[in-house]
Design a protein around this motif. Structure first.
Motif, PDB file in Angstrom:
ATOM      1  N   LYS A 190      -3.721  -4.837   3.397  1.00 54.31           N
ATOM      2  CA  LYS A 190      -4.111  -4.797   1.645  1.00 54.31           C
ATOM      3  C   LYS A 190      -2.891  -4.499   0.719  1.00 54.31           C
ATOM      4  N   LYS A 191      -1.859  -3.785   1.090  1.00 50.34           N
ATOM      5  CA  LYS A 191      -0.311  -3.943   0.087  1.00 50.34           C
ATOM      6  C   LYS A 191       0.155  -5.130   0.517  1.00 50.34           C
ATOM      7  N   LYS A 207     -10.421  -8.489   5.447  1.00 49.27           N
ATOM      8  CA  LYS A 207     -11.219  -9.170   6.887  1.00 49.27           C
ATOM      9  C   LYS A 207     -10.525 -10.092   6.754  1.00 49.27           C
ATOM     10  N   PRO A 261      -6.501   8.425   3.082  1.00 50.11           N
ATOM     11  CA  PRO A 261      -7.766   7.848   4.671  1.00 50.11           C
ATOM     12  C   PRO A 261      -7.867   8.624   5.903  1.00 50.11           C
ATOM     13  N   LEU A 262      -6.222   9.517   6.170  1.00 53.33           N
ATOM     14  CA  LEU A 262      -6.753  10.450   7.648  1.00 53.33           C
ATOM     15  C   LEU A 262      -7.170  11.612   6.953  1.00 53.33           C
ATOM     16  N   ARG A 322       2.116   7.018  -3.280  1.00 51.05           N
ATOM     17  CA  ARG A 322       2.025   6.574  -1.719  1.00 51.05           C
ATOM     18  C   ARG A 322       2.801   5.330  -1.717  1.00 51.05           C
ATOM     19  N   ILE A 323       2.923   5.755  -0.366  1.00 47.44           N
ATOM     20  CA  ILE A 323       4.096   4.550   0.889  1.00 47.44           C
ATOM     21  C   ILE A 323       3.406   3.577   1.210  1.00 47.44           C
ATOM     22  N   LEU A 324       3.029   4.048   2.027  1.00 44.35           N
ATOM     23  CA  LEU A 324       1.885   2.741   3.139  1.00 44.35           C
ATOM     24  C   LEU A 324       0.220   2.498   2.563  1.00 44.35           C
ATOM     25  N   THR A 325      -0.386   3.103   2.088  1.00 45.66           N
ATOM     26  CA  THR A 325      -1.450   1.968   1.415  1.00 45.66           C
ATOM     27  C   THR A 325      -0.822   1.618   0.398  1.00 45.66           C
ATOM     28  N   GLN A 326      -1.876   0.775  -0.228  1.00 44.88           N
ATOM     29  CA  GLN A 326      -2.205   0.077  -1.539  1.00 44.88           C
ATOM     30  C   GLN A 326      -2.193   1.263  -2.711  1.00 44.88           C
ATOM     31  N   HIS A 386     -14.551   6.022   2.188  1.00 44.05           N
ATOM     32  CA  HIS A 386     -13.708   4.598   1.682  1.00 44.05           C
ATOM     33  C   HIS A 386     -14.682   4.326   0.645  1.00 44.05           C
ATOM     34  N   MET A 435      -1.355   9.777   3.481  1.00 42.53           N
ATOM     35  CA  MET A 435      -2.776  10.318   4.282  1.00 42.53           C
ATOM     36  C   MET A 435      -3.514  11.654   4.396  1.00 42.53           C
ATOM     37  N   VAL A 474     -19.974   3.982  13.718  1.00 41.84           N
ATOM     38  CA  VAL A 474     -18.286   3.690  14.295  1.00 41.84           C
ATOM     39  C   VAL A 474     -18.742   5.050  15.485  1.00 41.84           C
ATOM     40  N   TYR A 505     -12.778  11.991   4.698  1.00 44.65           N
ATOM     41  CA  TYR A 505     -12.469  10.432   3.174  1.00 44.65           C
ATOM     42  C   TYR A 505     -13.780   9.686   3.719  1.00 44.65           C
ATOM     43  N   TYR A 534     -15.794   4.632   7.296  1.00 40.46           N
ATOM     44  CA  TYR A 534     -14.905   3.272   8.190  1.00 40.46           C
ATOM     45  C   TYR A 534     -16.222   2.166   7.235  1.00 40.46           C
ATOM     46  N   PRO A 535     -14.781   1.395   6.737  1.00 42.08           N
ATOM     47  CA  PRO A 535     -15.635   0.654   5.587  1.00 42.08           C
ATOM     48  C   PRO A 535     -16.553  -0.632   6.511  1.00 42.08           C
ATOM     49  N   ASP A 574     -12.257  -2.142  11.137  1.00 39.75           N
ATOM     50  CA  ASP A 574     -13.010  -1.450  10.413  1.00 39.75           C
ATOM     51  C   ASP A 574     -11.856  -0.104   9.551  1.00 39.75           C
ATOM     52  N   SER A 575     -10.705  -0.838   9.040  1.00 35.65           N
ATOM     53  CA  SER A 575      -9.330  -0.416   8.712  1.00 35.65           C
ATOM     54  C   SER A 575      -9.463  -0.139   7.254  1.00 35.65           C
ATOM     55  N   TYR A 576      -9.416   0.855   6.798  1.00 34.32           N
ATOM     56  CA  TYR A 576      -9.453   1.056   5.380  1.00 34.32           C
ATOM     57  C   TYR A 576      -7.967   0.508   4.543  1.00 34.32           C
ATOM     58  N   ALA A 577      -7.138  -0.465   5.067  1.00 38.61           N
ATOM     59  CA  ALA A 577      -5.998  -0.571   4.755  1.00 38.61           C
ATOM     60  C   ALA A 577      -6.019  -2.112   5.191  1.00 38.61           C
TER      61      ALA A 577
END
Lengths: 424, 181, 177
Positions: free
Chosen positions: B85-86, B125, C164-165, C153-157, C171, C140, C76, C169, C70-71, B119-122
Motif C-alpha cells: 500500500k505504501k 489486492k 499491525p503486529l 511510520r516507516i513501512l506501512t502507509q 484491521h 508495528m 484464518v 490489532y 486479517y482483512p 490476507d495482509s494488512y499492507a
C-alpha cells in the motif's frame, strides 16, 4: 579450422555422497565445448560466409558505382545550361542546387540514426551473447528503428506542469540544428562536400559546441532534479573535453598546413615506400597520441559510455532527457548519433586519410566507399567501448581530462612541432 | 494523446479518408507492436524473472522490447511483484507520467489479486484496484517465457486498436486514464 | 573478557540487570529493566566496545492474534483464536542484539514493558542504526521510543490505523481494500 562436428555428450548421472542424490555431473547451460572451436559449427561458417558475401557484395556495388563526387560538376553544368535555356536566372539555379545538396546533408544524420541505432542494438546484443532485434523488418530486425521512430512520433507529447514551456520546447531544436549544420564542411568522399570552406575544422568545433546549450536548456527547463543534474554534468563534461579534442587536432593541422578538412584528407594521399599509407595515424608517436586523445575526447563529447554520466541510468533516471517523451526524445537521440557519425567522419578525415585506400592495389574502390568503411569501423569502436568499460565517476572524469588528457595533448603539440622540424 | 493522433481521425471526413485511416492503422499498429518499450521497474521477486527475460537466455529485445528508465519514454509497465500500500501512490504517479497510449501488464499472483499476501494488512489486492490492467499474467513468479507470452497477448490487443473516431489509444481513451485517482 | 565477566561488572551499577532464563539461540541473554536501557547500552558502547547494533525488535506476549486483524478472511487462524497459551503475559518485550566487531562477541538484551502505553528510552545517540529499527518497532507495535527525533511510520502507509503486529490489532478498511 577443424572439420569434425560436435557430438552431444551423453552424460551418466552420478551418485553424490554429500546429499545422497543422483546428479548430472555436467549441468552447465552453455555449450562451452563449441566455443573452443566455433569454426566447427556449420552455422558459424554460414554466418561468416554471409558476412564475407555482404562485404564483397557491397564492395562490388561500390566499384560498379564508382566515384560520385567528380561526376556532380558535369551534372550541375548540364542542368545549368538546360535551365538557362529556359530563362531561369543563374542565381536561382545556384540556390536550388544548394538546396538539393542541403537535403542530402540533412539526410545524413537521419539515415545514420536509422542504421546506427539498429547496429548498436545488434552489436550490444551480440556482445552480451543475445540476438538483438530479430522479428521486426525483413532481415534480422532491420526495420526496428523505423518502427521505434513511428511509434515515438505517435506518442503523447508531455510537457510537465512545472516546466519552462518555451525553453522545454526549444531545447531539442537547439540540440538538433547544430548537429545537422555541423555536417556542412565534412567530406563524405572525393568532392562530396556541401561547403568546401577553408576554416572547416574551426567551424565544426564551433558549431558542434552549440549543442551543449540545448542540453543545458533541456536540463534546466524540465523542472526535474535529475534533468538539471544531467544538464549540468553534461555542460561540465562537454566544455572540458572540448579542449583536448581541439588540441589533439592541432598537430594534424600543423603538418597539413590547412584548416580545410577535405584538404587535410587529401594531404594524406600516397604511400611511404609504396606500402605504408601516409596517414597521420602512422606519423611516429605524434599521430598515435593525437588519435587516441581525439578518440577518447570524442567519446566523451558524444556522451557515450564510459563517459555517459549526463544520462547515467543508475544515478539520474535518464539525465537531461528524463522529461522528454515522444518525438522530442527521438530528436535528442538523433543528434547523439549524428555526433557519433561526425566524430567518426572527422577521425577518418584527420587520421585515416579520408578516402585514400589503405593499400595501393585497393585503389579501384571509390573514395566514398573507403570513407564509409573507415567511419563504420570507428563507429564500431564507439559501440565496442560501450560494452567494455564501466562508467566513470564524475570527479574521476574531470581528473582524467584536466590532469591527463590536456597535458598529453599540449605536449603532443610540441612534439608535432619537433616532428615538422625533423621532416623539413 | 499526441498532436498527430488527435488530428488523424479528422481525415475520416475527407473523401477516401476511411481507406487512408485503415491503411494508417496497419502502419501504426505495426510500429506499436514492434516497439513495446517497458519501464525499468520492479517491485519484488517477479522483477528477477523480468530481468531474466531481458538477458541472453530469453532475450526480450528480439521482439523489440527495450527497457527505458524514465516513464516518459515507456509504453508498457510490468507491475512485477507485490504492490504494497505504501508503493501504491508511486505506482499511480508513475502510471500517470507515462504518455498515451500506455499499457499495463500485471505480472504474477501478487499483482493480479494479492497472491499469498491476500490476507495482509499492507498489500493492495491486485494492481487493478489502482490502475487499469491490460494483461493479467498468473504465476508465482511467472517464467520469462510466460512474460513473453503476455507481451504477445498485449501485441494482439494493440493490433485491434484503430484511430477511427479518435480511439487510437488505450481502451480507457474515453474516460481518460490520466484522470484516475 | 567473557559475557559473564561483563555482566558481573555491569551488575555493580545496574542491579536490575540479570541473566535471562530463556536465552536467545546461543547468545548470552540478559534481561534489563526499561529504566536503565540507555545507560546499559551507553556503558556497553563506551567501556566494552560493543559498537554495532544488529537489530531492535519486539514481541507481543499477550496470547493469540485477533482474527479481525486479517482483512479478508477472519477464520484464518481458527486454532489460535480464543485459546490463550501458557506463556501469555500482558507485556511487550523489546529485544536488542548488539555485537562487538573487534572481539566478535554478541549479546542479546531483553526488556519487558507493560502493554499499556509502552515506552522505552531510544538508543538514537549511541547507535545510529537504531533510527530505522526503532521506527519499524514503533510502526508495528506502537512502542514509544523516548528521545527519538523522528518517530513516525516507516513501512506501512501513512494513513494506517493501528499497529499491525499487536495481537489485538483490528484491521480498518482503507482506500485500497
Amino acid at each position: 579450422m577443424t572439420e569434425e562436428t560436435i557430438q552431444p555428450k551423453v552424460l551418466e548421472p552420478v551418485f553424490n555422497h554429500a546429499n545422497g542424490r543422483l546428479l548430472m555431473p555436467e549441468t552447465r547451460y552453455w555449450p562451452t565445448d563449441m566455443w573452443k572451436s566455433p569454426w566447427s559449427l556449420p552455422t558459424y561458417r554460414r554466418g561468416a560466409a554471409v558476412l564475407a558475401g555482404l562485404i564483397l557484395g557491397i564492395a562490388g556495388v561500390a566499384w560498379f558505382i564508382g566515384e560520385i563526387g567528380p561526376r556532380l560538376a558535369p551534372i550541375y553544368s548540364l542542368a545549368e545550361q538546360f535551365a538557362l535555356s529556359y530563362g531561369v536566372p543563374a542565381f536561382w539555379i545556384a540556390v536550388v542546387w544548394t538546396f538539393i545538396k542541403g537535403v542530402f546533408v540533412l539526410l545524413a544524420p537521419a539515415l545514420n540514426a536509422l542504421f546506427a541505432v539498429w547496429w548498436e542494438r545488434k552489436i550490444s546484443a551480440h556482445i552480451q551473447s543475445r540476438m538483438g532485434p530479430m522479428y521486426v523488418g525483413w532481415w534480422h530486425g532491420a526495420l526496428q528503428t523505423l518502427a521505434d521512430g513511428i511509434k515515438l512520433f505517435l506518442k503523447e507529447d508531455i510537457v510537465p506542469e512545472c516546466a519552462d514551456k518555451v525553453v522545454h520546447w526549444l531545447a531539442p531544436v537547439v540540440v538538433l540544428i547544430p548537429a545537422i549544420l555541423v555536417f556542412a564542411p565534412v567530406p563524405f568522399g572525393k568532392d562530396l562536400i556541401y561547403a568546401n570552406i577553408d576554416i572547416g575544422t574551426v567551424y565544426v568545433f564551433a558549431v558542434g559546441g552549440v549543442s551543449v546549450m540545448g542540453i543545458i536548456m533541456a536540463g534546466w527547463s524540465s523542472g526535474n532534479k535529475f534533468s538539471l543534474l544531467g544538464g549540468l554534468r553534461s555542460a561540465a563534461q562537454l566544455v572540458s573535453y572540448e579542449l583536448p579534442r581541439t588540441f589533439a587536432v592541432l598537430p594534424v593541422i600543423m603538418l597539413a598546413g590547412t584548416l580545410n578538412i577535405a584538404e587535410i584528407a587529401g594531404f594524406q594521399a600516397g604511400y611511404w615506400g609504396g606500402i605504408v599509407p601516409r596517414w597521420f595515424i602512422f606519423y611516429p608517436v605524434v599521430g598515435q597520441v593525437a588519435f587516441i586523445v581525439f578518440l577518447i575526447a570524442s567519446v566523451a563529447e558524444t556522451n557515450r559510455v564510459p563517459f555517459d554520466i549526463p544520462e547515467a541510468e543508475s544515478e539520474l533516471v535518464a539525465g537531461f532527457n528524463t522529461e522528454y517523451s515522444g518525438m522530442k526524445f527521438a530528436l535528442f537521440f538523433l543528434s547523439e548519433f549524428a555526433y557519433v557519425l561526425l566524430s567518426c567522419l572527422l577521425m577518418a578525415s584527420f587520421f585515416f586519410g579520408g578516402g585514400a585506400a589503405p593499400l595501393p592495389f585497393l585503389d579501384f574502390l571509390p573514395s566514398w566507399a573507403w570513407f564509409l568503411s573507415k567511419t563504420l569501423i570507428l563507429m564500431f569502436c564507439f559501440l565496442w567501448f560501450r560494452w567494455t568499460f564501466p562508467r566513470f565517476r564524475v570527479d574521476r572524469l574531470m581528473d582524467f581530462n584536466w590532469k591527463f588528457l590536456l597535458p598529453v595533448s599540449l605536449i603532443n603539440i610540441a612534439a608535432g612541432g619537433i616532428l615538422i622540424w625533423l621532416l623539413s | 494523446m499526441g498532436i498527430v493522433l488527435d488530428n488523424l481521425s479528422k481525415i475520416e471526413a475527407l473523401p477516401g479518408g476511411g481507406i487512408a485511416l485503415a491503411t494508417s492503422d496497419e502502419l501504426i499498429n505495426w510500429a506499436r507492436t514492434s516497439s513495446v518499450w517497458p519501464l525499468t521497474f520492479g517491485l519484488a521477486c517477479c522483477a528477477i524473472e523480468m530481468m531474466a527475460a531481458y538477458a541472453s537466455r530469453f532475450d526480450f529485445e528480439r521482439m523489440g522490447v527495450f527497457p527505458r528508465p524514465t516513464p516518459r519514454q515507456a509504453d508498457v509497465m510490468f507491475v512485477a511483484g507485490t504492490v504494497a500500500k505504501k508503493m501504491a501512490d508511486p505506482i499511480i504517479r508513475i502510471y500517470k507520467q507515462m504518455p498515451e497510449p500506455k499499457f499495463v501488464i500485471a505480472m504474477g499472483g501478487c499483482a493480479n489479486c494479492g497472491g499469498p499476501f491476500y490476507d495482509s494488512y499492507a498489500v493492495v489486492k491486485g494492481v487493478d484496484k489502482i490502475i487499469p490492467v491490460d494483461v493479467y499474467l498468473p504465476g508465482c513468479p511467472p517464467r520469462p517465457e510466460a512474460l513473453m507470452y503476455a507481451v504477445i497477448k498485449l501485441q494482439e490487443k494493440m493490433r485491434k486498436m484503430t484511430v477511427k473516431g479518435g480511439h487510437g489509444a488505450t481502451p480507457l481513451q474515453g474516460t481518460g486514464s490520466r484522470k484516475l485517482t | 573478557m567473557t559475557a559473564d565477566e561483563i555482566l558481573a561488572k555491569l551488575q555493580a551499577s545496574f542491579p536490575g540487570l540479570v541473566k535471562s532464563e530463556a536465552p536467545l539461540k546461543d547468545y548470552p541473554t540478559w534481561t534489563v529493566p526499561a529504566g536503565s536501557v540507555r545507560a546499559v547500552f551507553e556503558r556497553l558502547h563506551s567501556k566494552f566496545s560493543f559498537n554495532y547494533l544488529d537489530m531492535v525488535t519486539a514481541t507481543d506476549w499477550s496470547g493469540p492474534a485477533n482474527p479481525k486483524g486479517y482483512p479478508q478472511s477472519p477464520a484464518v487462524t481458527p486454532a489460535a483464536a480464543g485459546a490463550p497459551s501458557a506463556t501469555a503475559k500482558d507485556v511487550f518485550e523489546v529485544v536488542y542484539i548488539v555485537s562487538a566487531l573487534s572481539t566478535g562477541m554478541r549479546l542479546c538484551l531483553r526488556c519487558e514493558l507493560p502493554r499499556k502505553e509502552a515506552a522505552v528510552p531510544s538508543l538514537y545517540g549511541i547507535f545510529m542504526a537504531s533510527d530505522w529499527q526503532e521506527r519499524e518497532v514503533y510502526d508495528m507495535y506502537g512502542i514509544k521510543f523516548e528521545g527519538h527525533p523522528n518517530l513516525k511510520r516507516i513501512l506501512t502507509q501513512d494513513d494506517q490505523q493501528g499497529h499491525p503486529l499487536r495481537k489485538d490489532y483490528e484491521h480498518v478498511a482503507d482506500k485500497f481494500d
